[in-house]
Scaffold this motif. Structure first.
Motif, PDB file in Angstrom:
ATOM      1  N   TYR A  81     -20.375 -17.385 -23.677  1.00  0.00           N
ATOM      2  CA  TYR A  81     -20.953 -16.069 -23.892  1.00  0.00           C
ATOM      3  C   TYR A  81     -21.933 -16.097 -25.069  1.00  0.00           C
ATOM      4  CZ  TYR A  81     -21.476 -11.151 -24.900  1.00  0.00           C
ATOM      5  OH  TYR A  81     -22.003  -9.919 -25.148  1.00  0.00           O
ATOM      6  N   SER A  82     -21.623 -16.862 -26.101  1.00  0.00           N
ATOM      7  CA  SER A  82     -22.537 -16.990 -27.245  1.00  0.00           C
ATOM      8  C   SER A  82     -23.839 -17.654 -26.824  1.00  0.00           C
ATOM      9  CB  SER A  82     -21.885 -17.807 -28.352  1.00  0.00           C
ATOM     10  OG  SER A  82     -20.759 -17.169 -28.839  1.00  0.00           O
ATOM     11  N   VAL A  83     -23.752 -18.687 -25.986  1.00  0.00           N
ATOM     12  CA  VAL A  83     -24.950 -19.361 -25.477  1.00  0.00           C
ATOM     13  C   VAL A  83     -25.777 -18.377 -24.656  1.00  0.00           C
ATOM     14  CG1 VAL A  83     -25.754 -21.135 -23.867  1.00  0.00           C
ATOM     15  CG2 VAL A  83     -23.996 -21.677 -25.532  1.00  0.00           C
ATOM     16  N   THR A  84     -25.113 -17.611 -23.797  1.00  0.00           N
ATOM     17  CA  THR A  84     -25.813 -16.644 -22.956  1.00  0.00           C
ATOM     18  C   THR A  84     -26.512 -15.579 -23.793  1.00  0.00           C
ATOM     19  OG1 THR A  84     -24.184 -16.980 -21.212  1.00  0.00           O
ATOM     20  CG2 THR A  84     -25.502 -14.997 -21.075  1.00  0.00           C
ATOM     21  N   SER A  85     -25.813 -15.046 -24.783  1.00  0.00           N
ATOM     22  CA  SER A  85     -26.437 -14.003 -25.613  1.00  0.00           C
ATOM     23  C   SER A  85     -27.558 -14.574 -26.474  1.00  0.00           C
ATOM     24  CB  SER A  85     -25.389 -13.305 -26.471  1.00  0.00           C
ATOM     25  OG  SER A  85     -24.790 -14.208 -27.356  1.00  0.00           O
ATOM     26  N   ALA A  86     -27.419 -15.820 -26.935  1.00  0.00           N
ATOM     27  CA  ALA A  86     -28.500 -16.440 -27.709  1.00  0.00           C
ATOM     28  C   ALA A  86     -29.733 -16.655 -26.835  1.00  0.00           C
ATOM     29  CB  ALA A  86     -28.037 -17.763 -28.299  1.00  0.00           C
ATOM     30  N   MET A  87     -29.527 -17.048 -25.589  1.00  0.00           N
ATOM     31  CA  MET A  87     -30.663 -17.249 -24.686  1.00  0.00           C
ATOM     32  C   MET A  87     -31.342 -15.923 -24.350  1.00  0.00           C
ATOM     33  SD  MET A  87     -29.109 -20.182 -22.211  1.00  0.00           S
ATOM     34  CE  MET A  87     -30.591 -20.623 -21.321  1.00  0.00           C
ATOM     35  N   ILE A 129     -24.788 -19.340 -36.023  1.00  0.00           N
ATOM     36  CA  ILE A 129     -24.146 -18.111 -36.491  1.00  0.00           C
ATOM     37  C   ILE A 129     -22.840 -17.883 -35.737  1.00  0.00           C
ATOM     38  CG2 ILE A 129     -24.395 -15.599 -36.552  1.00  0.00           C
ATOM     39  CD1 ILE A 129     -27.394 -16.073 -37.008  1.00  0.00           C
ATOM     40  N   ASN A 130     -22.798 -18.277 -34.459  1.00  0.00           N
ATOM     41  CA  ASN A 130     -21.613 -18.046 -33.625  1.00  0.00           C
ATOM     42  C   ASN A 130     -20.631 -19.211 -33.647  1.00  0.00           C
ATOM     43  OD1 ASN A 130     -22.517 -15.534 -32.734  1.00  0.00           O
ATOM     44  ND2 ASN A 130     -23.820 -16.491 -31.217  1.00  0.00           N
ATOM     45  N   TYR A 131     -20.825 -20.183 -34.508  1.00  0.00           N
ATOM     46  CA  TYR A 131     -19.930 -21.336 -34.652  1.00  0.00           C
ATOM     47  C   TYR A 131     -19.748 -22.120 -33.349  1.00  0.00           C
ATOM     48  CZ  TYR A 131     -18.766 -18.947 -38.982  1.00  0.00           C
ATOM     49  OH  TYR A 131     -18.838 -18.326 -40.186  1.00  0.00           O
ATOM     50  N   GLY A 165      -4.322 -19.917 -21.834  1.00  0.00           N
ATOM     51  CA  GLY A 165      -5.319 -18.914 -22.226  1.00  0.00           C
ATOM     52  C   GLY A 165      -5.921 -19.199 -23.590  1.00  0.00           C
ATOM     53  N   MET A 166      -5.080 -19.680 -24.525  1.00  0.00           N
ATOM     54  CA  MET A 166      -5.604 -20.016 -25.859  1.00  0.00           C
ATOM     55  C   MET A 166      -6.523 -21.229 -25.812  1.00  0.00           C
ATOM     56  SD  MET A 166      -2.516 -19.266 -28.531  1.00  0.00           S
ATOM     57  CE  MET A 166      -1.346 -20.362 -27.781  1.00  0.00           C
ATOM     58  N   LYS A 167      -6.340 -22.101 -24.836  1.00  0.00           N
ATOM     59  CA  LYS A 167      -7.243 -23.248 -24.685  1.00  0.00           C
ATOM     60  C   LYS A 167      -8.547 -22.860 -23.996  1.00  0.00           C
ATOM     61  CE  LYS A 167      -4.839 -26.677 -26.346  1.00  0.00           C
ATOM     62  NZ  LYS A 167      -5.325 -27.590 -27.343  1.00  0.00           N
ATOM     63  N   LEU A 168      -8.470 -21.923 -23.039  1.00  0.00           N
ATOM     64  CA  LEU A 168      -9.655 -21.563 -22.259  1.00  0.00           C
ATOM     65  C   LEU A 168     -10.534 -20.504 -22.929  1.00  0.00           C
ATOM     66  CD1 LEU A 168      -8.214 -21.399 -18.645  1.00  0.00           C
ATOM     67  CD2 LEU A 168      -9.498 -23.245 -19.702  1.00  0.00           C
ATOM     68  N   PHE A 169      -9.943 -19.589 -23.673  1.00  0.00           N
ATOM     69  CA  PHE A 169     -10.707 -18.499 -24.267  1.00  0.00           C
ATOM     70  C   PHE A 169     -11.852 -18.974 -25.163  1.00  0.00           C
ATOM     71  CE2 PHE A 169     -11.346 -15.332 -27.648  1.00  0.00           C
ATOM     72  CZ  PHE A 169     -11.841 -14.298 -26.879  1.00  0.00           C
ATOM     73  N   PRO A 170     -11.653 -19.955 -26.065  1.00  0.00           N
ATOM     74  CA  PRO A 170     -12.790 -20.397 -26.895  1.00  0.00           C
ATOM     75  C   PRO A 170     -13.935 -21.010 -26.089  1.00  0.00           C
ATOM     76  CG  PRO A 170     -10.733 -21.113 -27.871  1.00  0.00           C
ATOM     77  CD  PRO A 170     -10.410 -20.563 -26.517  1.00  0.00           C
ATOM     78  N   MET A 171     -13.618 -21.663 -24.966  1.00  0.00           N
ATOM     79  CA  MET A 171     -14.682 -22.242 -24.141  1.00  0.00           C
ATOM     80  C   MET A 171     -15.571 -21.141 -23.574  1.00  0.00           C
ATOM     81  SD  MET A 171     -12.679 -25.386 -22.183  1.00  0.00           S
ATOM     82  CE  MET A 171     -12.933 -24.640 -20.647  1.00  0.00           C
TER      83      MET A 171
END
Length: 126
Positions: A38-44, A71-73, A27-33
C-alpha cells in the motif's frame, strides 16, 4: 432429574485457541507485506500527481519515489526493482518485487507484488 451441562470442553477450547492463535500469527506475518505494498501504491500515485514528472529524468523520478518510501519505512523495494519505460506522454513506472517471510519451520510465505503507474503530468499549472 439429570442435568446435562452443555458448552465447550477444555480440549475444545484449546483447539479453538490454537486455530485462532495460528490465524493471528499468519496475519502478523502477512499484514506488513501488504502495508508495504500500500505504501508503494500511494507513493506511485503521489509521484504521478507531481507537476512536471513527465519531463523529469528517470533517476530523479526514482530518487523522489525512494524518498517517499523512506518515510514509510519500506525495506523490500530496491532500485533494481524499479523500471521505467518511455511512453507518448511521459513515463511508465513499474515496480516488481518479492517479499519472503519465514512462517513455521521450513515453510515460507512469498508475496510477489507488481504495480504499474503512468507518469504523464506536465507543467505546474494543471
Amino acid at each position: 432429574m439429570k442435568r446435562k451441562q452443555s458448552g465447550l470442553s477444555l480440549i475444545g477450547f484449546l483447539v479453538v485457541l490454537a486455530v485462532v492463535g495460528f490465524a493471528a500469527y499468519v496475519g502478523m506475518k502477512l499484514f506488513p507485506m501488504y502495508q508495504e505494498y500500500y505504501s508503494v501504491t500511494s507513493a506511485m500515485k503521489g509521484l504521478a500527481n507531481e507537476p512536471g514528472v513527465a519531463d523529469m529524468d528517470p533517476a530523479k523520478v526514482q530518487d523522489l519515489f525512494f524518498r517517499r518510501l523512506y518515510i514509510n519505512y519500506s525495506e523490500n523495494v530496491k532500485p533494481q526493482n524499479v523500471k521505467f519505460e518511455r511512453t507518448d506522454g511521459g513515463w511508465k513506472m513499474r515496480v516488481n518485487y518479492e517479499v519472503r517471510r519465514p512462517l513455521v519451520g521450513n515453510l515460507d510465505v512469498v508475496g510477489k507484488f507488481d504495480r504499474t503507474q503512468e507518469l504523464t503530468r506536465r507543467g505546474g499549472g494543471d
